[in-house]
Scaffold this active site. Sequence first.
Site, PDB file in Angstrom:
ATOM      1  N   ASP A  64     -13.461  -5.130 -88.177  1.00 46.93           N
ATOM      2  CA  ASP A  64     -13.236  -3.996 -87.265  1.00 46.93           C
ATOM      3  C   ASP A  64     -12.172  -3.005 -87.726  1.00 46.93           C
ATOM      4  OD1 ASP A  64     -15.150  -4.977 -85.635  1.00 46.93           O
ATOM      5  OD2 ASP A  64     -13.792  -5.862 -84.166  1.00 46.93           O
ATOM      6  N   HIS A 270       1.294  -1.346-114.553  1.00 46.19           N
ATOM      7  CA  HIS A 270       0.745  -1.103-113.214  1.00 46.19           C
ATOM      8  C   HIS A 270       1.405  -1.989-112.165  1.00 46.19           C
ATOM      9  CE1 HIS A 270      -3.162   0.783-114.983  1.00 46.19           C
ATOM     10  NE2 HIS A 270      -2.139   1.594-114.999  1.00 46.19           N
ATOM     11  N   ASP A 287       6.873   5.337-110.204  1.00 49.27           N
ATOM     12  CA  ASP A 287       5.717   6.206-110.458  1.00 49.27           C
ATOM     13  C   ASP A 287       5.001   6.314-109.124  1.00 49.27           C
ATOM     14  OD1 ASP A 287       3.379   7.458-111.176  1.00 49.27           O
ATOM     15  OD2 ASP A 287       3.015   6.219-112.948  1.00 49.27           O
ATOM     16  N   ASP A 298       1.718  13.521-109.333  1.00 46.53           N
ATOM     17  CA  ASP A 298       1.894  12.286-110.115  1.00 46.53           C
ATOM     18  C   ASP A 298       3.238  12.377-110.848  1.00 46.53           C
ATOM     19  OD1 ASP A 298       1.522   9.970-111.546  1.00 46.53           O
ATOM     20  OD2 ASP A 298      -0.172  10.691-112.738  1.00 46.53           O
ATOM     21  N   HIS A 381       0.296   3.623-123.904  1.00 46.51           N
ATOM     22  CA  HIS A 381      -0.617   4.499-123.146  1.00 46.51           C
ATOM     23  C   HIS A 381      -0.574   5.905-123.733  1.00 46.51           C
ATOM     24  CE1 HIS A 381       2.750   6.321-120.846  1.00 46.51           C
ATOM     25  NE2 HIS A 381       3.230   5.093-120.697  1.00 46.51           N
ATOM     26  N   HIS A 385      -3.009  13.017-118.715  1.00 42.85           N
ATOM     27  CA  HIS A 385      -4.390  13.005-118.224  1.00 42.85           C
ATOM     28  C   HIS A 385      -4.567  14.209-117.319  1.00 42.85           C
ATOM     29  CE1 HIS A 385      -2.708  11.491-114.408  1.00 42.85           C
ATOM     30  NE2 HIS A 385      -1.994  10.642-115.137  1.00 42.85           N
ATOM     31  N   HIS A 392      -6.332  10.767-111.722  1.00 45.58           N
ATOM     32  CA  HIS A 392      -6.926  10.855-113.066  1.00 45.58           C
ATOM     33  C   HIS A 392      -8.158  11.727-112.869  1.00 45.58           C
ATOM     34  CE1 HIS A 392      -4.940   6.898-114.665  1.00 45.58           C
ATOM     35  NE2 HIS A 392      -4.074   7.805-114.295  1.00 45.58           N
ATOM     36  N   GLU A 424       3.649  12.414-119.779  1.00 51.07           N
ATOM     37  CA  GLU A 424       4.296  11.189-119.328  1.00 51.07           C
ATOM     38  C   GLU A 424       4.537  10.148-120.421  1.00 51.07           C
ATOM     39  OE1 GLU A 424       1.719   8.562-116.978  1.00 51.07           O
ATOM     40  OE2 GLU A 424       0.268  10.182-116.837  1.00 51.07           O
ATOM     41  N   TYR A 428       8.564   0.810-123.534  1.00 48.39           N
ATOM     42  CA  TYR A 428       8.578  -0.441-122.780  1.00 48.39           C
ATOM     43  C   TYR A 428       8.967  -1.546-123.759  1.00 48.39           C
ATOM     44  CZ  TYR A 428       5.819   2.880-120.191  1.00 48.39           C
ATOM     45  OH  TYR A 428       5.399   4.034-119.575  1.00 48.39           O
ATOM     46  N   ARG A 445       9.729   5.512-118.219  1.00 52.83           N
ATOM     47  CA  ARG A 445       8.676   6.541-118.315  1.00 52.83           C
ATOM     48  C   ARG A 445       9.201   7.769-117.574  1.00 52.83           C
ATOM     49  NH1 ARG A 445       4.772   3.799-116.934  1.00 52.83           N
ATOM     50  NH2 ARG A 445       4.403   4.235-114.728  1.00 52.83           N
ATOM     51  N   GLU A 447       7.568  11.362-116.147  1.00 50.33           N
ATOM     52  CA  GLU A 447       6.259  12.004-115.951  1.00 50.33           C
ATOM     53  C   GLU A 447       6.397  13.248-115.086  1.00 50.33           C
ATOM     54  OE1 GLU A 447       3.363   9.617-113.818  1.00 50.33           O
ATOM     55  OE2 GLU A 447       1.730  10.861-114.594  1.00 50.33           O
TER      56      GLU A 447
HETATM   57  N1  GLY Z   1       0.242   7.189-111.666  1.00 49.49           N
HETATM   58  C1  GLY Z   1      -0.849   7.028-112.504  1.00 49.49           C
HETATM   59  C2  GLY Z   1      -0.600   7.573-113.842  1.00 49.49           C
HETATM   60  O1  GLY Z   1       0.516   7.949-114.144  1.00 49.49           O
HETATM   61  O2  GLY Z   1      -1.477   7.720-114.622  1.00 49.49           O
HETATM   62 MN    MN Z   2      -0.049   9.947-114.672  1.00 47.70          MN
HETATM   63 MN    MN Z   3       2.050   8.357-112.703  1.00 49.11          MN
END
Ligand code: GLY
Ligand code: MN
Ligand code: MN
Length: 482
Positions: A64, A270, A287, A298, A381, A385, A392, A424, A428, A445, A447
């Site tokens: 529900d 993540h 983040d 972002d 990474h 993006h 994304h 970004e 690490y 990071r 960004e």
């Molecule tokens: N927060 C997702 C990324 O930075 O791609």
């Molecule tokens: Mn991002």
């Molecule tokens: Mn991000």
Amino acid sequence: MDTTLTENAAAPGAAAAAADAPRGPDGGASLYRARRERVLAALRAQGGGVALVPTAPEVMRNRDADYPYRHDSYFYYLTGFTEPEALLVLDANAGENEPAEILFCRAKNVERETWEGLRFGPDGAREAFGFDAAFPIDDIDTQMPRLIANRPALHYALAASEQFDAQVRGWIDAVRAQGRSGVTAPAAAYDVLPLLDEMRLVKDTHELDTMRRAAEISALAHVRAMQTCRPGMREYEIEAELLYTFRKHGAQAPAYGSIVAAGANACVLHYPAGNAVAREGDLILIDAACELNGYASDITRTFPASGRFTSAQRELYDIVLAAQQAAVDATRAGVNFEAPHEAAVRVLAQGLLDTGILDRQRYASVDEVIADRAYARFYMHRTGHWLGMDVHDVGDYRERGTPDTSGDTPPWRTLRAGMTLTIEPGLYIRAAEDVPERYWDIGIRIEDDAIVTETGCELITRGVPVNADEIEALMQNAQRGA
Ligand code: GLY
Ligand code: MN
Ligand code: MN
């Protein structure tokens, strides 16, 4: 929500609904109509047909209780309409007096509106959102065979939803069943998404303004997190400050799951905000960013829980910041999507050599580090993006339609003014015997969100400081109550 759960309540929905009367589309109906007309023109150039763009289904979370509803981004882009159970139909073969832009949506229903809030209904939606015609969604199986009869093709997200594929098949079958009366069914189906992706990739003024506002709110949230953070706080307490700020300033939701990572947790890419305590001497990587009126932001910032970086943290922070600046400097119309990444990697690789995190005996030069991808153990990474309605966002990263006789991967996309992307870079450094101990468990990071311009890029998230001295000053002022 099942009515039985609250059926004794004195119709609270009625009052709420009355106060929250539905409004037309954000930015005005003509904005969305112009986008629909671009789609119709493109379909006509491809020989015509009917485009079908459904919104997202509602999804049950548990008994529900639904997940908060979020419309489909493609559907929203073409309609500005946020109710569930809706479908857009664009008929590129419509005659002069026939409707070309058609909406199916929920019918008015006084009883359901008492529980769930007002619905536009087909007549209200047609008027407020500027469609040529609108029908109740419950009539879809009778109306659709009529709308697609004698049309050469369908254009929709092929094989994206089993349920929608089955519905389309049912409508085509219903047309075929009339074959003896001379009616023909569409003979081809095309994926409509590449066309919509290209449109979405370059943002218009309204989109850019919305994204700037989303970015401002997210920056305020990061400032508040820095100002309220004290050693001993838990990650979820810091997350609460972010979520509070998003809603306080009118954003509807986080654009994605918030990452609030203290200490070594920052090396988990993540990592969701959890229970860990941010200790004196830890860095905190956040983040997190909001979605405003359907558009994402972002942002990542990394700052010391205490308000002061250690020397090892500061060394790495400044390397990542320099990498980000190199990527920013490489972002402008006319360069390819990979250029900012290459610029960032070069600075990070040099930093990894300078700090001895990568062995200078083994790698004599940055070029060797890059050729061997030795940096990837610490930077795994990419540097950015597309960003837009989806965090994304859609859009090819490589040039489509480039004649590819060699079998080589097509070249990277050339940036154009109005494209929006993140920048970004990060480092690490997990604990490992071959890495100097002073850098162990540091994850950083940085960004920001950028709008590509002819001469460079506009960073729309700099409402929160990025320079280490400025972050320290902000935090220390807050600690002193200044
Ligand atoms: N927060 C997702 C990324 O930075 O791609
Ligand atoms: Mn991002
Ligand atoms: Mn991000």
